[in-house]
Design a protein around this motif. Sequence first.
Motif, PDB file in Angstrom:
ATOM      1  N   MET A 176       0.790  -1.234   0.000  1.00 35.92           N
ATOM      2  CA  MET A 176       0.000   0.000   0.000  1.00 35.92           C
ATOM      3  C   MET A 176       0.828   1.294   0.000  1.00 35.92           C
ATOM      4  N   PRO A 177       1.941   1.410   0.751  1.00 36.15           N
ATOM      5  CA  PRO A 177       2.676   2.687   0.755  1.00 36.15           C
ATOM      6  C   PRO A 177       3.314   3.057  -0.586  1.00 36.15           C
ATOM      7  N   GLY A 178       3.499   2.097  -1.485  1.00 36.68           N
ATOM      8  CA  GLY A 178       3.982   2.420  -2.820  1.00 36.68           C
ATOM      9  C   GLY A 178       5.468   2.205  -3.036  1.00 36.68           C
ATOM     10  N   THR A 179       5.888   2.475  -4.282  1.00 38.48           N
ATOM     11  CA  THR A 179       7.268   2.209  -4.699  1.00 38.48           C
ATOM     12  C   THR A 179       8.275   3.066  -3.956  1.00 38.48           C
ATOM     13  N   ASP A 180       8.002   4.367  -3.836  1.00 41.56           N
ATOM     14  CA  ASP A 180       8.962   5.257  -3.191  1.00 41.56           C
ATOM     15  C   ASP A 180       9.236   4.814  -1.758  1.00 41.56           C
ATOM     16  N   TRP A 181       8.184   4.466  -1.041  1.00 35.60           N
ATOM     17  CA  TRP A 181       8.352   4.016   0.352  1.00 35.60           C
ATOM     18  C   TRP A 181       9.157   2.727   0.397  1.00 35.60           C
ATOM     19  N   MET A 182       8.861   1.801  -0.510  1.00 37.99           N
ATOM     20  CA  MET A 182       9.585   0.531  -0.559  1.00 37.99           C
ATOM     21  C   MET A 182      11.080   0.765  -0.787  1.00 37.99           C
ATOM     22  N   LEU A 183      11.408   1.609  -1.765  1.00 43.99           N
ATOM     23  CA  LEU A 183      12.813   1.864  -2.060  1.00 43.99           C
ATOM     24  C   LEU A 183      13.498   2.601  -0.911  1.00 43.99           C
ATOM     25  N   ALA A 184      12.792   3.551  -0.301  1.00 41.11           N
ATOM     26  CA  ALA A 184      13.380   4.276   0.831  1.00 41.11           C
ATOM     27  C   ALA A 184      13.690   3.338   1.993  1.00 41.11           C
ATOM     28  N   SER A 185      12.859   2.329   2.185  1.00 42.58           N
ATOM     29  CA  SER A 185      13.089   1.397   3.292  1.00 42.58           C
ATOM     30  C   SER A 185      14.383   0.608   3.101  1.00 42.58           C
ATOM     31  N   ILE A 214       6.756   5.020 -13.615  1.00 41.13           N
ATOM     32  CA  ILE A 214       8.103   5.365 -13.189  1.00 41.13           C
ATOM     33  C   ILE A 214       8.421   6.755 -13.724  1.00 41.13           C
ATOM     34  N   GLY A 215       9.326   7.432 -13.044  1.00 41.90           N
ATOM     35  CA  GLY A 215       9.787   8.744 -13.462  1.00 41.90           C
ATOM     36  C   GLY A 215      11.217   8.928 -12.990  1.00 41.90           C
ATOM     37  N   PRO A 216      11.786  10.105 -13.185  1.00 46.09           N
ATOM     38  CA  PRO A 216      13.150  10.348 -12.728  1.00 46.09           C
ATOM     39  C   PRO A 216      13.342  10.065 -11.236  1.00 46.09           C
ATOM     40  N   GLY A 217      12.312  10.366 -10.443  1.00 44.92           N
ATOM     41  CA  GLY A 217      12.408  10.108  -9.004  1.00 44.92           C
ATOM     42  C   GLY A 217      12.555   8.635  -8.680  1.00 44.92           C
ATOM     43  N   THR A 218      11.951   7.787  -9.517  1.00 42.93           N
ATOM     44  CA  THR A 218      12.090   6.341  -9.315  1.00 42.93           C
ATOM     45  C   THR A 218      13.535   5.924  -9.490  1.00 42.93           C
ATOM     46  N   VAL A 219      14.189   6.466 -10.524  1.00 44.59           N
ATOM     47  CA  VAL A 219      15.596   6.140 -10.778  1.00 44.59           C
ATOM     48  C   VAL A 219      16.467   6.615  -9.620  1.00 44.59           C
ATOM     49  N   ALA A 231      13.764  -2.929 -14.174  1.00 47.23           N
ATOM     50  CA  ALA A 231      13.149  -3.680 -15.268  1.00 47.23           C
ATOM     51  C   ALA A 231      11.645  -3.504 -15.187  1.00 47.23           C
ATOM     52  N   VAL A 232      11.007  -3.235 -16.318  1.00 45.64           N
ATOM     53  CA  VAL A 232       9.551  -3.099 -16.377  1.00 45.64           C
ATOM     54  C   VAL A 232       9.032  -4.022 -17.462  1.00 45.64           C
ATOM     55  N   ARG A 233       7.818  -4.493 -17.283  1.00 47.69           N
ATOM     56  CA  ARG A 233       7.200  -5.296 -18.331  1.00 47.69           C
ATOM     57  C   ARG A 233       6.622  -4.361 -19.386  1.00 47.69           C
ATOM     58  N   GLN A 234       6.962  -4.619 -20.631  1.00 47.61           N
ATOM     59  CA  GLN A 234       6.524  -3.770 -21.724  1.00 47.61           C
ATOM     60  C   GLN A 234       5.005  -3.642 -21.757  1.00 47.61           C
ATOM     61  N   SER A 235       4.528  -2.411 -21.954  1.00 45.72           N
ATOM     62  CA  SER A 235       3.100  -2.074 -22.039  1.00 45.72           C
ATOM     63  C   SER A 235       2.378  -2.158 -20.705  1.00 45.72           C
ATOM     64  N   ASP A 236       3.106  -2.379 -19.608  1.00 45.26           N
ATOM     65  CA  ASP A 236       2.496  -2.449 -18.274  1.00 45.26           C
ATOM     66  C   ASP A 236       2.756  -1.208 -17.429  1.00 45.26           C
ATOM     67  N   LEU A 238       3.743   3.090 -17.149  1.00 44.51           N
ATOM     68  CA  LEU A 238       3.782   4.416 -17.755  1.00 44.51           C
ATOM     69  C   LEU A 238       5.089   5.113 -17.385  1.00 44.51           C
ATOM     70  N   VAL A 239       5.704   5.766 -18.363  1.00 51.18           N
ATOM     71  CA  VAL A 239       6.923   6.542 -18.134  1.00 51.18           C
ATOM     72  C   VAL A 239       6.549   8.019 -18.229  1.00 51.18           C
ATOM     73  N   LEU A 240       6.607   8.725 -17.096  1.00 49.15           N
ATOM     74  CA  LEU A 240       6.065  10.081 -17.039  1.00 49.15           C
ATOM     75  C   LEU A 240       6.955  11.122 -17.707  1.00 49.15           C
ATOM     76  N   ASP A 241       8.268  10.931 -17.638  1.00 50.97           N
ATOM     77  CA  ASP A 241       9.203  11.924 -18.171  1.00 50.97           C
ATOM     78  C   ASP A 241      10.378  11.173 -18.791  1.00 50.97           C
ATOM     79  N   PRO A 242      10.230  10.709 -20.035  1.00 56.79           N
ATOM     80  CA  PRO A 242      11.271   9.880 -20.647  1.00 56.79           C
ATOM     81  C   PRO A 242      12.651  10.531 -20.668  1.00 56.79           C
ATOM     82  N   GLU A 243      12.706  11.823 -21.015  1.00 57.93           N
ATOM     83  CA  GLU A 243      13.997  12.496 -21.061  1.00 57.93           C
ATOM     84  C   GLU A 243      14.604  12.596 -19.672  1.00 57.93           C
ATOM     85  N   GLY A 244      13.770  12.917 -18.688  1.00 54.43           N
ATOM     86  CA  GLY A 244      14.258  12.992 -17.314  1.00 54.43           C
ATOM     87  C   GLY A 244      14.718  11.647 -16.802  1.00 54.43           C
TER      88      GLY A 244
END
Length: 261
Positions: A176-185, A214-219, A231-236, A238-244
Amino acid sequence: MSKLALVAGQGGLPHRLVAALPDQIATVVHLDGFAPEGVTSTAFRVEHLGSLIARLVAEGVSDVCFAGAIARPALDPAALDAATLPLVPRMMQALQAADDAALRTVLSFFEEAGLRVVGAHELLPDLLTVPEVGTPSDRARADIDRAAAVHAALAPLDVGQGCVVAAGQVLAVEAMPGTDWMLASLTHFHGPKGGVLFKAAKAGQDRRVDMATIGPGTVTAAAAAGLSGIAVRQSDVLVLDPEGVSDALTRTGLFLTAVAP
């Protein structure tokens, strides 16, 4: 010609859609307490959902897109309006259900009023383009395979859209807390070096409203957690800011790869 309403949440997706489709989006609304960043929108209360739907229909809206993150709101019975009262029994069930079931209930309210729910990626297909950078090592590829297997096993339980694996060991599973929380942990965890963040849709997930992103913050967060790539599954996803995202990958030295469905 279809008339589109955007139900905006938080994160970068609403702004991306509004910037890319200024002539297609007729109105933007947001759930009170979850205003989108950088987007002008009108707030509504969950207790007035029935009135919102009736207003959209009266304004000639034909399509609705849900974009951005929100948390489950609390329902104040004293604030319910007449148009929302008939929806209350199903709303109460939805608030206690798993994520996918809750979303399906909300969508049904709009669809029963004759509104078509469309996904952000249907309006802007470029959101599914993954800017692949770098090449996973053999060890990283093994971790990707392991993560995909773990994700597939957990997906029917409606747990989350991602997990982290390093040296074959499962370090974290998104909940439930999401990706950012998981990575921060993981910044406080001293486990195997390297590792991979894997993201994909859950089994039975309605991709019109609940796509992983995913976005720059995810990286940046993955790098801070000591991972070697994403790694992401294709078509599953969304990439919010490809250049970023590409810039962040180059800066951190992480790879990003898309795997076949």
